[in-house]
Motif scaffolding. Structure first.
Motif, mmCIF file in Angstrom:
data_model
loop_
_atom_site.group_PDB
_atom_site.id
_atom_site.type_symbol
_atom_site.label_atom_id
_atom_site.label_comp_id
_atom_site.label_asym_id
_atom_site.label_seq_id
_atom_site.Cartn_x
_atom_site.Cartn_y
_atom_site.Cartn_z
ATOM 1 N N GLY A 84 -12.486 47.291 0.571
ATOM 2 C CA GLY A 84 -12.657 46.363 -0.573
ATOM 3 C C GLY A 84 -11.393 45.986 -1.154
ATOM 4 N N PHE A 85 -10.073 46.622 -0.456
ATOM 5 C CA PHE A 85 -8.973 46.527 -1.127
ATOM 6 C C PHE A 85 -8.201 44.958 -0.556
ATOM 7 C CE2 PHE A 85 -8.519 51.066 -1.016
ATOM 8 C CZ PHE A 85 -9.521 51.409 -2.031
ATOM 9 N N THR A 86 -8.268 43.911 -1.185
ATOM 10 C CA THR A 86 -8.000 42.593 -0.876
ATOM 11 C C THR A 86 -7.411 41.836 -1.902
ATOM 12 O OG1 THR A 86 -10.291 41.667 -1.230
ATOM 13 C CG2 THR A 86 -9.770 42.640 1.024
ATOM 14 N N GLY A 87 -6.920 40.880 -1.761
ATOM 15 C CA GLY A 87 -6.407 39.971 -2.919
ATOM 16 C C GLY A 87 -5.070 39.778 -2.642
ATOM 17 N N ARG A 88 -4.382 38.973 -3.765
ATOM 18 C CA ARG A 88 -3.163 38.692 -4.079
ATOM 19 C C ARG A 88 -2.305 39.898 -3.981
ATOM 20 N NH1 ARG A 88 -0.158 34.526 -5.621
ATOM 21 N NH2 ARG A 88 1.793 34.899 -6.657
ATOM 22 N N GLN A 89 -1.249 39.725 -3.041
ATOM 23 C CA GLN A 89 -0.194 40.999 -2.602
ATOM 24 C C GLN A 89 -0.645 41.665 -1.559
ATOM 25 O OE1 GLN A 89 2.891 40.682 -4.149
ATOM 26 N NE2 GLN A 89 2.344 38.867 -5.444
ATOM 27 N N GLY A 90 -2.049 41.563 -1.357
ATOM 28 C CA GLY A 90 -2.326 42.452 -0.212
ATOM 29 C C GLY A 90 -2.557 41.776 1.087
ATOM 30 N N GLU A 91 -2.098 40.686 1.314
ATOM 31 C CA GLU A 91 -2.126 39.706 2.462
ATOM 32 C C GLU A 91 -1.111 40.242 3.461
ATOM 33 O OE1 GLU A 91 -1.261 38.347 -0.199
ATOM 34 O OE2 GLU A 91 -2.539 36.949 -1.008
ATOM 35 N N HIS A 92 -1.411 39.942 4.804
ATOM 36 C CA HIS A 92 -0.365 40.287 5.578
ATOM 37 C C HIS A 92 0.207 41.606 5.573
ATOM 38 C CE1 HIS A 92 -1.002 35.998 6.127
ATOM 39 N NE2 HIS A 92 -0.212 35.627 4.897
ATOM 40 N N MET A 93 -0.686 42.575 5.749
ATOM 41 C CA MET A 93 -0.332 43.816 5.670
ATOM 42 C C MET A 93 0.270 44.543 7.114
ATOM 43 S SD MET A 93 -0.110 45.170 2.591
ATOM 44 C CE MET A 93 0.018 46.772 2.802
ATOM 45 N N VAL A 94 1.063 45.361 6.995
ATOM 46 C CA VAL A 94 1.498 46.084 8.293
ATOM 47 C C VAL A 94 1.873 47.386 8.127
ATOM 48 C CG1 VAL A 94 3.335 45.986 9.911
ATOM 49 C CG2 VAL A 94 2.575 44.134 9.396
ATOM 50 N N ILE A 95 1.452 48.332 8.831
ATOM 51 C CA ILE A 95 1.686 49.871 8.533
ATOM 52 C C ILE A 95 2.923 50.199 9.310
ATOM 53 C CG2 ILE A 95 -0.731 50.400 8.297
ATOM 54 C CD1 ILE A 95 -0.658 51.722 11.031
ATOM 55 N N ALA A 96 3.670 51.095 8.978
ATOM 56 C CA ALA A 96 4.934 51.819 9.547
ATOM 57 C C ALA A 96 4.377 53.382 9.523
ATOM 58 C CB ALA A 96 5.970 51.478 8.712
ATOM 59 N N GLU A 97 4.249 53.717 10.673
ATOM 60 C CA GLU A 97 3.974 55.195 10.784
ATOM 61 C C GLU A 97 5.125 56.254 10.955
ATOM 62 O OE1 GLU A 97 0.563 56.081 13.542
ATOM 63 O OE2 GLU A 97 1.020 53.677 14.150
ATOM 64 N N ASN A 98 5.158 57.166 10.290
ATOM 65 C CA ASN A 98 5.984 58.380 10.232
ATOM 66 C C ASN A 98 5.749 59.270 11.324
ATOM 67 O OD1 ASN A 98 7.454 57.056 8.162
ATOM 68 N ND2 ASN A 98 6.973 58.824 6.694
ATOM 69 N N THR A 99 6.875 59.743 12.010
ATOM 70 C CA THR A 99 6.593 60.761 13.082
ATOM 71 C C THR A 99 7.564 61.589 13.072
ATOM 72 O OG1 THR A 99 8.014 59.493 14.771
ATOM 73 C CG2 THR A 99 5.808 58.761 14.377
ATOM 74 N N GLU A 100 7.477 62.737 13.834
ATOM 75 C CA GLU A 100 8.518 63.633 14.081
ATOM 76 C C GLU A 100 9.775 63.342 14.181
ATOM 77 O OE1 GLU A 100 7.717 66.634 16.978
ATOM 78 O OE2 GLU A 100 5.984 67.436 16.068
ATOM 79 N N ASP A 101 10.123 62.162 14.886
ATOM 80 C CA ASP A 101 11.330 61.326 15.244
ATOM 81 C C ASP A 101 11.835 60.385 14.243
ATOM 82 O OD1 ASP A 101 11.548 63.196 17.541
ATOM 83 O OD2 ASP A 101 10.138 61.910 18.576
ATOM 84 N N THR A 102 10.834 59.774 13.445
ATOM 85 C CA THR A 102 11.159 58.676 12.669
ATOM 86 C C THR A 102 10.556 58.623 11.347
ATOM 87 O OG1 THR A 102 11.059 57.311 14.757
ATOM 88 C CG2 THR A 102 10.760 56.014 12.869
ATOM 89 N N HIS A 103 11.303 58.167 10.448
ATOM 90 C CA HIS A 103 10.867 58.239 9.092
ATOM 91 C C HIS A 103 11.169 56.655 8.695
ATOM 92 C CE1 HIS A 103 10.022 59.317 4.886
ATOM 93 N NE2 HIS A 103 11.011 58.515 4.597
ATOM 94 N N ASN A 104 10.136 56.099 7.908
ATOM 95 C CA ASN A 104 10.119 54.625 7.530
ATOM 96 C C ASN A 104 10.114 54.587 5.998
ATOM 97 O OD1 ASN A 104 9.304 53.140 10.028
ATOM 98 N ND2 ASN A 104 7.809 54.987 10.253
ATOM 99 N N MET A 105 10.991 53.462 5.536
ATOM 100 C CA MET A 105 11.174 53.578 4.196
ATOM 101 C C MET A 105 11.116 51.778 3.875
ATOM 102 S SD MET A 105 14.868 54.656 2.394
ATOM 103 C CE MET A 105 15.212 54.219 0.710
ATOM 104 N N VAL A 106 10.200 51.499 2.866
ATOM 105 C CA VAL A 106 10.253 49.982 2.693
ATOM 106 C C VAL A 106 11.034 49.618 1.284
ATOM 107 C CG1 VAL A 106 8.503 48.329 1.847
ATOM 108 C CG2 VAL A 106 7.841 50.277 3.447
ATOM 109 N N VAL A 107 11.657 48.301 1.733
ATOM 110 C CA VAL A 107 12.499 47.804 0.248
ATOM 111 C C VAL A 107 12.006 46.366 0.401
ATOM 112 C CG1 VAL A 107 14.318 47.198 1.683
ATOM 113 C CG2 VAL A 107 14.740 47.620 -0.551
ATOM 114 N N CYS A 108 12.480 45.752 -0.814
ATOM 115 C CA CYS A 108 12.225 44.244 -0.767
ATOM 116 C C CYS A 108 13.867 43.588 -1.202
ATOM 117 C CB CYS A 108 11.207 43.750 -1.511
ATOM 118 S SG CYS A 108 11.337 41.682 -1.564
ATOM 119 N N THR A 109 14.390 43.456 -0.370
ATOM 120 C CA THR A 109 15.971 43.051 -0.804
ATOM 121 C C THR A 109 15.973 41.696 -1.507
ATOM 122 O OG1 THR A 109 16.222 41.714 1.505
ATOM 123 C CG2 THR A 109 16.890 44.143 1.287
ATOM 124 N N LEU A 110 15.075 40.665 -1.367
ATOM 125 C CA LEU A 110 15.224 39.372 -2.056
ATOM 126 C C LEU A 110 14.826 39.418 -3.471
ATOM 127 C CD1 LEU A 110 14.455 36.985 0.956
ATOM 128 C CD2 LEU A 110 16.892 37.509 -0.106
#
Length: 210
Positions: A84-110
């Protein structure tokens, strides 16, 4: 950036709209219409408590249900909408999965695009110019300021949110939680771990505090 991430910005870093908002807040405060401490407390509640609980439920489900994780990988927006988590600012979501080899980090540069539906209000530091610029140039250094030290051979991927795509980091599931129910798993998930500037909580710490 300071360690506590409560950045003080001079007016040169504020946009025209932000300056107008600040002026309006000052006017309303002077007239006694708003109480700044109460407003700050309300914002803090939505930033760190109410909002991120939505994302924590999504992560806990992904940790415990492989089928749900597959749905997140295929169409994160639709999978998150199952809660039920929908609406503005929740469109076009993508996940980034952390693993033993990779760590993901999110920023908005603009600007400060942020998935409000799963993380609540964006923290002040996420919108700050120092974080937005340094997260791309020196992600390992920024993580260290948040208290996160990763092995040198672990790859750090930085994802730049836009108006078209917003990211949710799925932190690594802590060891020793194999039999935990989703409700308990969600308590290990912090807002920062879903941005990538933090890790999931240590289960031992949670057990000790309960």
């Amino acid at each position: 950036m300071s360690h506590d991430h409560n950045h003080d910005h001079d007016h040169s870093e504020l946009s025209e709209i932000e300056l107008r908002v600040r002026a309006l807040e000052t006017l309303l405060t002077d007239k006694g219409y708003i109480d700044p401490p109460a407003l700050d407390e309300l914002i803090e509640t939505y930033e760190t408590k109410i909002g991120p609980k939505n994302g924590a439920r999504v992560v806990a489900k992904a940790w415990s249900d492989p089928n749900y994780l597959d749905r997140l990988r295929s169409d994160a927006t639709a999978a998150i909408a199952e809660f039920g988590f929908t609406g503005r600012q929740g469109e076009h979501m993508v996940i980034a999965e952390n693993t033993e080899d990779t760590h993901n980090m999110v920023v908005c540069t603009l600007c400060s695009c942020y998935p409000w539906t799963v993380l609540g209000l964006p923290p002040v530091w996420y919108k700050s110019a120092p974080y937005r610029s340094r997260a791309v140039r020196d992600p390992r250094g920024v993580l260290a300021e948040f208290g996160v030290t990763l092995p040198e051979d672990k790859e750090i991927r930085v994802w730049d949110s836009t108006a078209e795509v917003r990211y949710l980091v799925i932190p690594e599931r802590p060891a020793g939680t194999e039999d935990w129910p989703e409700e308990k798993l969600a308590e290990l998930v912090t807002r920062d771990s879903m941005i990538g500037t933090g890790l999931a909580l240590d289960p031992a710490t949670l057990e000790a505090s309960s």
